[in-house]
Scaffold this motif. Structure first.
Motif, PDB file in Angstrom:
ATOM      1  N   GLN A 205       0.834  -1.236   0.066  1.00 22.94           N
ATOM      2  CA  GLN A 205       0.052  -0.174  -0.007  1.00 22.94           C
ATOM      3  C   GLN A 205       0.935   1.252  -0.065  1.00 22.94           C
ATOM      4  O   GLN A 205       0.430   2.219  -0.610  1.00 22.94           O
ATOM      5  CB  GLN A 205      -0.942   0.219   1.423  1.00 22.94           C
ATOM      6  N   ILE A 206       2.090   1.086   0.529  1.00 19.03           N
ATOM      7  CA  ILE A 206       3.001   2.168   0.796  1.00 19.03           C
ATOM      8  C   ILE A 206       3.475   2.930  -0.475  1.00 19.03           C
ATOM      9  O   ILE A 206       3.762   3.993  -0.859  1.00 19.03           O
ATOM     10  CB  ILE A 206       3.914   1.933   1.612  1.00 19.03           C
ATOM     11  N   ALA A 207       3.320   1.936  -1.548  1.00 19.01           N
ATOM     12  CA  ALA A 207       4.007   2.176  -2.716  1.00 19.01           C
ATOM     13  C   ALA A 207       2.912   2.574  -3.653  1.00 19.01           C
ATOM     14  O   ALA A 207       3.223   3.285  -4.920  1.00 19.01           O
ATOM     15  CB  ALA A 207       4.608   0.972  -3.645  1.00 19.01           C
ATOM     16  N   LEU A 208       1.580   2.411  -3.641  1.00 20.97           N
ATOM     17  CA  LEU A 208       0.750   2.585  -4.687  1.00 20.97           C
ATOM     18  C   LEU A 208       0.551   4.127  -5.274  1.00 20.97           C
ATOM     19  O   LEU A 208       0.708   4.224  -6.514  1.00 20.97           O
ATOM     20  CB  LEU A 208      -0.848   2.259  -4.281  1.00 20.97           C
ATOM     21  N   VAL A 209       0.597   5.082  -4.583  1.00 24.64           N
ATOM     22  CA  VAL A 209       0.536   6.334  -4.874  1.00 24.64           C
ATOM     23  C   VAL A 209       1.687   7.049  -5.453  1.00 24.64           C
ATOM     24  O   VAL A 209       1.442   7.651  -6.679  1.00 24.64           O
ATOM     25  CB  VAL A 209      -0.232   7.426  -3.565  1.00 24.64           C
ATOM     26  N   PRO A 210       2.856   6.660  -4.861  1.00 26.28           N
ATOM     27  CA  PRO A 210       3.780   7.397  -5.502  1.00 26.28           C
ATOM     28  C   PRO A 210       4.101   6.611  -6.946  1.00 26.28           C
ATOM     29  O   PRO A 210       4.266   7.229  -7.930  1.00 26.28           O
ATOM     30  CB  PRO A 210       4.876   7.065  -4.613  1.00 26.28           C
TER      31      PRO A 210
ATOM     32  N   VAL B 347     -11.813  -1.427   7.152  1.00 25.03           N
ATOM     33  CA  VAL B 347     -10.627  -1.708   7.812  1.00 25.03           C
ATOM     34  C   VAL B 347      -9.391  -0.791   7.232  1.00 25.03           C
ATOM     35  O   VAL B 347      -9.733   0.301   6.652  1.00 25.03           O
ATOM     36  CB  VAL B 347      -9.943  -3.123   7.633  1.00 25.03           C
ATOM     37  N   ILE B 348      -8.346  -0.722   7.873  1.00 24.97           N
ATOM     38  CA  ILE B 348      -7.326   0.330   7.477  1.00 24.97           C
ATOM     39  C   ILE B 348      -6.966   0.421   5.826  1.00 24.97           C
ATOM     40  O   ILE B 348      -6.989   1.456   5.365  1.00 24.97           O
ATOM     41  CB  ILE B 348      -5.859  -0.036   8.253  1.00 24.97           C
ATOM     42  N   ALA B 349      -7.046  -0.831   5.429  1.00 31.09           N
ATOM     43  CA  ALA B 349      -6.527  -0.861   4.205  1.00 31.09           C
ATOM     44  C   ALA B 349      -7.484  -0.496   3.153  1.00 31.09           C
ATOM     45  O   ALA B 349      -7.618   0.416   1.879  1.00 31.09           O
ATOM     46  CB  ALA B 349      -6.111  -2.302   3.639  1.00 31.09           C
ATOM     47  N   THR B 350      -8.903  -0.595   3.609  1.00 28.44           N
ATOM     48  CA  THR B 350     -10.168  -0.012   2.729  1.00 28.44           C
ATOM     49  C   THR B 350     -10.107   1.376   2.829  1.00 28.44           C
ATOM     50  O   THR B 350     -10.284   2.258   1.783  1.00 28.44           O
ATOM     51  CB  THR B 350     -11.436  -0.603   3.186  1.00 28.44           C
ATOM     52  N   LEU B 351      -9.981   1.922   4.126  1.00 33.48           N
ATOM     53  CA  LEU B 351      -9.962   3.389   4.083  1.00 33.48           C
ATOM     54  C   LEU B 351      -8.689   3.977   3.426  1.00 33.48           C
ATOM     55  O   LEU B 351      -8.931   5.283   2.831  1.00 33.48           O
ATOM     56  CB  LEU B 351      -9.736   3.592   5.675  1.00 33.48           C
ATOM     57  N   PHE B 352      -7.745   3.228   3.422  1.00 29.59           N
ATOM     58  CA  PHE B 352      -6.483   3.803   2.658  1.00 29.59           C
ATOM     59  C   PHE B 352      -6.812   4.173   1.116  1.00 29.59           C
ATOM     60  O   PHE B 352      -6.599   5.012   0.704  1.00 29.59           O
ATOM     61  CB  PHE B 352      -5.267   2.896   2.782  1.00 29.59           C
ATOM     62  N   VAL B 364      -4.068  12.269   3.443  1.00 25.51           N
ATOM     63  CA  VAL B 364      -4.483  11.372   4.402  1.00 25.51           C
ATOM     64  C   VAL B 364      -4.348   9.948   4.171  1.00 25.51           C
ATOM     65  O   VAL B 364      -4.013   9.203   5.044  1.00 25.51           O
ATOM     66  CB  VAL B 364      -6.192  11.739   4.825  1.00 25.51           C
ATOM     67  N   GLY B 365      -4.557   9.582   2.791  1.00 28.03           N
ATOM     68  CA  GLY B 365      -4.499   8.363   2.415  1.00 28.03           C
ATOM     69  C   GLY B 365      -2.768   7.802   2.806  1.00 28.03           C
ATOM     70  O   GLY B 365      -2.697   6.752   3.191  1.00 28.03           O
ATOM     71  N   SER B 366      -1.788   8.666   2.397  1.00 24.55           N
ATOM     72  CA  SER B 366      -0.565   8.281   2.803  1.00 24.55           C
ATOM     73  C   SER B 366      -0.299   8.291   4.295  1.00 24.55           C
ATOM     74  O   SER B 366       0.292   7.405   4.779  1.00 24.55           O
ATOM     75  CB  SER B 366       0.473   9.551   2.317  1.00 24.55           C
ATOM     76  N   ALA B 367      -0.967   8.989   4.977  1.00 22.49           N
ATOM     77  CA  ALA B 367      -0.840   8.876   6.450  1.00 22.49           C
ATOM     78  C   ALA B 367      -1.168   7.485   7.102  1.00 22.49           C
ATOM     79  O   ALA B 367      -0.709   6.830   7.753  1.00 22.49           O
ATOM     80  CB  ALA B 367      -1.573  10.073   7.107  1.00 22.49           C
ATOM     81  N   ILE B 368      -2.339   7.010   6.422  1.00 15.63           N
ATOM     82  CA  ILE B 368      -3.013   5.783   6.706  1.00 15.63           C
ATOM     83  C   ILE B 368      -1.912   4.730   6.311  1.00 15.63           C
ATOM     84  O   ILE B 368      -1.703   3.837   7.108  1.00 15.63           O
ATOM     85  CB  ILE B 368      -4.446   5.707   5.964  1.00 15.63           C
ATOM     86  N   ALA B 369      -1.496   4.966   4.868  1.00 16.78           N
ATOM     87  CA  ALA B 369      -0.448   3.980   4.589  1.00 16.78           C
ATOM     88  C   ALA B 369       0.798   3.792   5.506  1.00 16.78           C
ATOM     89  O   ALA B 369       1.308   2.736   5.983  1.00 16.78           O
ATOM     90  CB  ALA B 369       0.032   4.260   3.314  1.00 16.78           C
ATOM     91  N   ILE B 370       1.123   5.160   6.258  1.00 14.46           N
ATOM     92  CA  ILE B 370       2.295   4.963   7.027  1.00 14.46           C
ATOM     93  C   ILE B 370       1.988   4.345   8.397  1.00 14.46           C
ATOM     94  O   ILE B 370       2.784   3.540   8.959  1.00 14.46           O
ATOM     95  CB  ILE B 370       2.847   6.276   7.422  1.00 14.46           C
ATOM     96  N   VAL B 371       0.621   4.408   8.919  1.00 14.39           N
ATOM     97  CA  VAL B 371       0.209   3.700   9.998  1.00 14.39           C
ATOM     98  C   VAL B 371       0.419   2.248   9.625  1.00 14.39           C
ATOM     99  O   VAL B 371       0.833   1.508  10.453  1.00 14.39           O
ATOM    100  CB  VAL B 371      -1.435   3.976  10.349  1.00 14.39           C
ATOM    101  N   LEU B 372       0.056   1.823   8.367  1.00 15.77           N
ATOM    102  CA  LEU B 372       0.185   0.230   8.124  1.00 15.77           C
ATOM    103  C   LEU B 372       1.678  -0.130   8.158  1.00 15.77           C
ATOM    104  O   LEU B 372       1.886  -1.011   8.826  1.00 15.77           O
ATOM    105  CB  LEU B 372      -0.442   0.034   6.718  1.00 15.77           C
ATOM    106  N   LEU B 373       2.483   0.673   7.867  1.00 14.06           N
ATOM    107  CA  LEU B 373       3.953   0.181   7.884  1.00 14.06           C
ATOM    108  C   LEU B 373       4.582   0.308   9.089  1.00 14.06           C
ATOM    109  O   LEU B 373       5.047  -0.482   9.717  1.00 14.06           O
ATOM    110  CB  LEU B 373       4.606   1.520   7.050  1.00 14.06           C
ATOM    111  N   ALA B 374       3.901   1.280  10.226  1.00  9.51           N
ATOM    112  CA  ALA B 374       4.403   1.327  11.409  1.00  9.51           C
ATOM    113  C   ALA B 374       4.090  -0.097  12.156  1.00  9.51           C
ATOM    114  O   ALA B 374       4.670  -0.513  12.865  1.00  9.51           O
ATOM    115  CB  ALA B 374       3.754   2.408  12.144  1.00  9.51           C
ATOM    116  N   ALA B 375       2.723  -0.535  11.587  1.00  7.60           N
ATOM    117  CA  ALA B 375       2.485  -1.487  12.466  1.00  7.60           C
ATOM    118  C   ALA B 375       3.040  -2.776  11.996  1.00  7.60           C
ATOM    119  O   ALA B 375       3.435  -3.837  12.897  1.00  7.60           O
ATOM    120  CB  ALA B 375       0.827  -1.950  11.905  1.00  7.60           C
TER     121      ALA B 375
END
Lengths: 363, 393
Positions: A205-210, B347-352, B364-375
C-alpha cells in the motif's frame, strides 16, 4: 482396549470428515449453482440438486364446485381448516391441501410429498459469461429486459497477459540477484541484502500512490508493462530471498571447477545454476502466479485506467457491484476466474507446498 | 573512419585485427540498438494495436519475458567486452543492479515519498515528491501547503478510522487465532487418519481461490431472502430450518462489530490450509521416540498434544501466526468486495484505498499507509535481527 481404539479412530475420522465437508461446501455450492438455470437459482437452494422431498401438485379442485364457503371452517379432501389455515396449507399424512389465490377466485390444490431432484442443468450461464452474448428476458409483465453479456474471455486473456510475465520477470531478475549475492563479491553486498530482507514485509500500500503518479507521468497507466513492473517490484524481495537461500546451498566445488574450465559467470548462471535451481524456481513461480492471478488491488490501481485491459478479478468484482443478485452470472463468472489457479494448484501442489515451507512472509 | 584508413595501410594481420575489433565494436553498438528498437516497437504495438486480444496477449507475453532476458544478455555482453578488471568489477552490478533498482523504485523510495506526501494537504503532489525523476509535476496539481502532522491527527480523530482500527484488531486476533487453531486441528487429525492426503488437499484448496472469488462464494452463502420465501443462501436456509429468522450476516449492522466475524470467517476458510500444511510438516518432524516415551509414561493423547507437540512446534506456530497477522493487517479485497466498508466493516486498507483513490485525498491516504507500515515494523526488526544472527552471509 481395542474397542477404545476403534472409537478413537471413529472420532478422529468423523471430525475430519466434518471439517472437510464444511470447508468444501461453499465451493461446491458455487460450482453446482453455476450450472443451474437462472430461474431455478433464484427460487430454490442449490442443495435441491440432491434428492429431497418436495410437495408436488396432484389435483386441482374448484372450491365453488365443491360448494365451499371460505368464511367458515371447510372440510375438503379429508382435512379441515378455515380460510387462513388452508392458505398456509393443511397437512394430513403424506398429503397437503392448500388454497391458492383469494377467497373469491381461488382454487384448491392437493399436493403430495415426493422424492425428487432438481437437475435442470444448463451451460447458458457460461455462454453468457464467456461469449459476452446479451440475453433478452421477457418478464411476466411483458417487458423485455436485456442482460448484457460479460466478456470474461477477454478478461481471461488479459489475466494471462498479466500473470505470465509478472511471474517470470521477477524470477529472472531475482535469480540473477540471488546468484550475485551467493557467488560474487562486490562492495555493499551485505547492505544490499539487508535491504532485501527489510523490504520483505513492507506493505505494498505504501507504494501505490507514488508509483501511480510516476506511471501517469510517463504514460504507463493502464498498460501491461505497468502492472508487470509493479508485480515484479512487490514480489522481488521475497523471490530474491528464497532463491538466495536455495542457490547459496548449491555445492561450491562444482561451480569453482566450472570457473577453472574458463566459464564466465553468465554461462555458469544460465547453464548450471538455473537448471539446478528448477525446484526453487518452480515453487516460487507457482506462488507468484497464484498471487498475481488472484490479485485485485494492484490491478485495480494500475490497470483501472483502461477498461480493455481489465483482469478477471476486476471483472468479477465489477459484476458483484452491478449484478449483485444475478447469481447465475456471478457463480459462472467466479468459477471462470478460479479454474486456472485451481488447475495449477491441484497439478503442482507438491511444488507449491515446498515453496510455502521455504518461507512466505510477503509485503 | 581514420582507423579504417590506417588499418588498410598496415600489415594484413594488423588489418584483420583492426577489422575484428571494428566488427566487435559494431556488434556491441548495433545489437543493443536492435534490441532496444525491437523492444520499443513491441511497446508501441502493445499500447496502440487493436489486433485480436489473443494476438496481443501472445505478443505481450513474448515481449515481456523475452525483453527482460534480452536486456540481461545485452548488458552482460557489453560488460564482458570491457577490459578485465573493469568487467570483473561491473559484472556483479549487472546481475544485482536491476533487482536493487526495482526494489528501490517500488518499495524503498515509496516509503520516504509516501511519508513526505502525508505531510501535505490534499490538493496534489508536493514539490520534491519525485526527487529522483527529472520531470516536474504540471502546474495546477502541485501542493505547497505543508501541514505537518495534521493528516495524522485527522486520521486518528476520525470515527471511521477508529472503527477501522477496532476492526483490524478483530481481524488480527480472530483471523490469525482461528486460522492457527483450525490449521492445527486438521493437521493433528489428518496425521492419524487414513484419508490424510485427500482431506489435506480439500482443506488446502481454497488457497488457490482469489479473495474476489471467495467473496462471491460467501456472498452466495450469506444471501438473504425475505422471511417466508425460500432461502437460497445456505446459512439462512439452515437458520430458518432450525427455527431462526434470516439475517444478512456480514451486512447485519445491528450486531456490529460482530458482523465482522462473518468476513473474518472467509479469510480463515482461505488461510487455514496454509497453516495446516506448515503444521503438518512440523508435526511429522517430531521424533517418534519422544511421543512413544510420553505414551509409556502414561500420558493421554490430549496431554501429549499440549505437553509435547505444541512446545516442539512452537517455532512454526509463531512463524505461521506472524505471517497471518501481517496478512490480515493488510486485508482489503474481501471487505471491498463483500461490503465495500459499509455496515461498520471498514479496515485500515479499505480506508486507505478510499482516501487515496476515491476521495483523492492523498495526504490522509498516505498517513494511513504509514500507519500500516508502522504496524509491521516490529516484524521487520525481528527479521533483520534474525538475519544478523546468521553468521554465514
Amino acid at each position: 482396549m481395542k474397542k477404545q481404539k476403534w472409537f478413537g479412530s471413529l472420532l478422529v475420522n468423523g471430525a475430519l470428515v466434518f471439517l472437510v465437508l464444511v470447508w468444501s461446501i461453499p465451493t461446491m455450492g458455487l460450482f453446482v449453482s453455476s450450472f443451474r438455470d437462472r430461474f431455478d437459482i433464484q427460487t430454490s437452494g442449490w442443495w435441491s440438486v440432491f434428492p429431497h422431498r418436495e410437495w408436488q401438485q396432484v389435483a386441482v379442485l374448484d372450491p365453488k364446485e365443491l360448494g365451499l364457503d371460505p368464511n367458515t371452517v371447510m372440510q375438503v379432501e379429508g382435512v379441515e381448516g378455515d380460510f387462513k389455515q388452508l392458505r398456509e396449507g393443511v397437512e394430513a399424512g403424506n398429503k397437503r391441501v392448500q388454497w391458492i389465490g383469494n377467497k373469491r377466485l381461488g382454487r384448491i390444490e392437493v399436493q403430495e410429498q415426493v422424492w425428487t431432484v432438481n437437475w435442470n442443468f444448463t451451460l447458458d450461464n457460461y455462454k453468457q459469461v464467456l461469449l459476452g452474448r446479451d440475453t433478452e428476458i421477457t418478464k411476466d409483465d411483458g417487458s423485455v429486459e436485456v442482460i448484457p453479456g460479460q466478456d470474461m474471455t477477454q478478461a481471461f486473456l488479459n489475466s494471462l497477459a498479466v500473470s505470465i510475465p509478472s511471474t517470470i520477470i521477477p524470477i529472472l531478475i531475482a535469480a540473477f540477484a540471488a546468484y550475485a549475492f551467493a557467488w560474487m563479491t562486490f562492495p555493499a553486498r551485505r547492505l544490499m541484502f539487508i535491504i532485501v530482507v527489510g523490504l520483505l514485509v513492507v506493505p505494498l500500500q505504501i507504494a501505490l500512490v507514488p508509483i501511480l503518479s510516476d506511471y501517469s507521468k510517463i504514460g504507463l497507466n493502464g498498460t501491461f508493462l505497468a502492472i508487470w513492473l509493479a508485480h515484479t517490484g512487490f514480489g522481488l524481495a521475497l523471490a530474491t530471498y528464497l532463491l538466495y537461500n536455495y542457490i547459496s546451498t548449491l555445492p561450491r566445488e562444482m561451480l569453482e571447477s566450472a570457473f577453472i574450465d574458463g566459464a564466465s559467470h553468465f554461462t555458469l548462471f544460465t547453464r548450471m545454476v538455473l537448471p539446478l535451481s528448477v525446484p526453487a524456481l518452480a515453487s516460487f513461480a507457482i506462488f507468484q502466479f497464484l498471487w498475481v492471478w488472484n490479485d485485485y488491488l494492484v490491478a485495480l490501481v494500475f490497470l483501472g485506467a483502461d477498461p480493455n485491459n481489465k483482469v478477471v478479478t476486476q471483472r468479477l468484482a465489477d459484476m458483484t457491484g452491478t449484478f449483485g443478485n444475478a447469481w447465475h452470472i456471478l457463480t459462472a463468472g467466479a468459477f471462470v476466474t478460479m479454474i486456472l489457479p485451481l488447475a495449477v494448484f491441484i497439478g503442482l501442489q507438491r511444488y507449491f507446498v515446498r515453496g510455502l515451507m521455504a518461507g512466505s512472509v510477503k509485503g | 573512419m581514420a582507423q579504417l584508413d590506417s588499418g588498410g595501410e598496415h600489415s594484413a594481420s594488423a588489418g584483420s585485427r583492426a577489422l575484428a575489433w571494428l566488427v566487435r565494436l559494431f556488434l556491441a553498438i548495433i545489437i543493443p540498438l536492435i534490441a532496444f528498437v525491437v523492444l520499443y516497437w513491441g511497446f508501441i504495438f502493445l499500447r496502440d494495436s487493436d489486433a485480436p486480444k489473443w494476438v496481443i496477449t501472445l505478443v505481450a507475453i513474448v515481449w515481456g519475458v523475452g525483453g527482460f532476458a534480452v536486456l540481461y544478455w545485452v548488458f552482460n555482453g557489453i560488460v564482458e567486452k570491457l577490459p578485465k578488471p573493469w568487467s570483473g568489477r561491473l559484472l556483479p552490478f549487472v546481475f544485482v543492479g536491476p533487482a536493487m533498482a526495482i526494489l528501490t523504485w517500488y518499495l524503498a523510495l515509496p516509503v520516504y515519498r509516501t511519508f513526505w506526501l502525508s505531510l501535505f494537504a490534499r490538493d496534489g503532489y508536493p514539490p520534491g515528491f519525485s526527487p529522483f525523476l527529472p520531470w516536474t509535476w504540471p502546474a495546477g496539481i502541485q501542493s505547497s501547503e505543508f501541514v505537518g502532522l495534521s493528516n495524522y491527527v485527522t486520521t486518528f480523530t476520525e470515527p471511521l478510522f477508529q472503527i477501522a482500527i477496532r476492526n483490524n484488531i478483530m481481524w488480527i486476533v480472530f483471523g490469525s487465532t482461528l486460522s492457527v487453531v483450525f490449521g492445527l486441528l486438521v493437521a493433528v487429525l489428518a496425521d492419524r487418519s487414513k484419508f490424510e492426503r485427500v482431506s489435506k488437499s480439500l482443506i488446502f484448496l481454497p488457497m488457490a481461490i482469489s479473495f474476489v472469488g471467495a467473496g462471491v462464494i460467501w456472498r452466495f452463502m450469506y444471501v438473504v431472502r425475505p422471511e417466508g420465501t425460500p432461502q437460497i443462501g445456505l446459512m439462512n436456509a439452515v437458520t430458518v430450518a432450525l427455527g431462526g429468522t434470516p439475517h444478512p450476516w456480514d451486512k447485519w449492522v445491528e450486531i456490529a462489530p460482530w458482523n465482522n466475524l462473518f468476513l473474518i470467517i472467509i479469510v480463515v476458510w482461505l488461510q487455514a490450509g496454509f497453516a495446516m500444511v506448515l503444521f503438518s510438516a512440523a508435526l511429522k518432524g517430531i521424533s517418534e521416540e519422544l511421543l512413544e516415551a510420553g505414551r509409556i509414561d502414561g500420558a493421554t493423547e490430549v496431554q501429549i498434544f499440549f505437553k509435547i507437540m505444541i512446545p516442539t512446534i512452537m517455532g512454526t506456530i509463531i512463524t505461521v501466526w506472524t505471517t497471518i497477522v501481517i496478512f490480515t493487517l493488510k486485508i482489503f479485497d474481501v471487505v471491498w468486495v463483500m461490503t465495500g466498508g459499509q455496515f461498520g466493516t471498514h479496515v485500515i486498507a479499505t480506508l486507505f484505498y478510499r482516501q487515496s483513490f476515491t476521495a483523492r485525498n492523498a495526504g490522509v491516504g498516505s498517513a494511513i499507509a504509514i500507519v500500516l507500515l508502522a504496524a509491521v515494523i516490529p516484524v521487520l526488526i525481528y527479521n533483520l535481527r534474525q538475519f544478523r544472527e546468521q553468521e554465514s552471509f
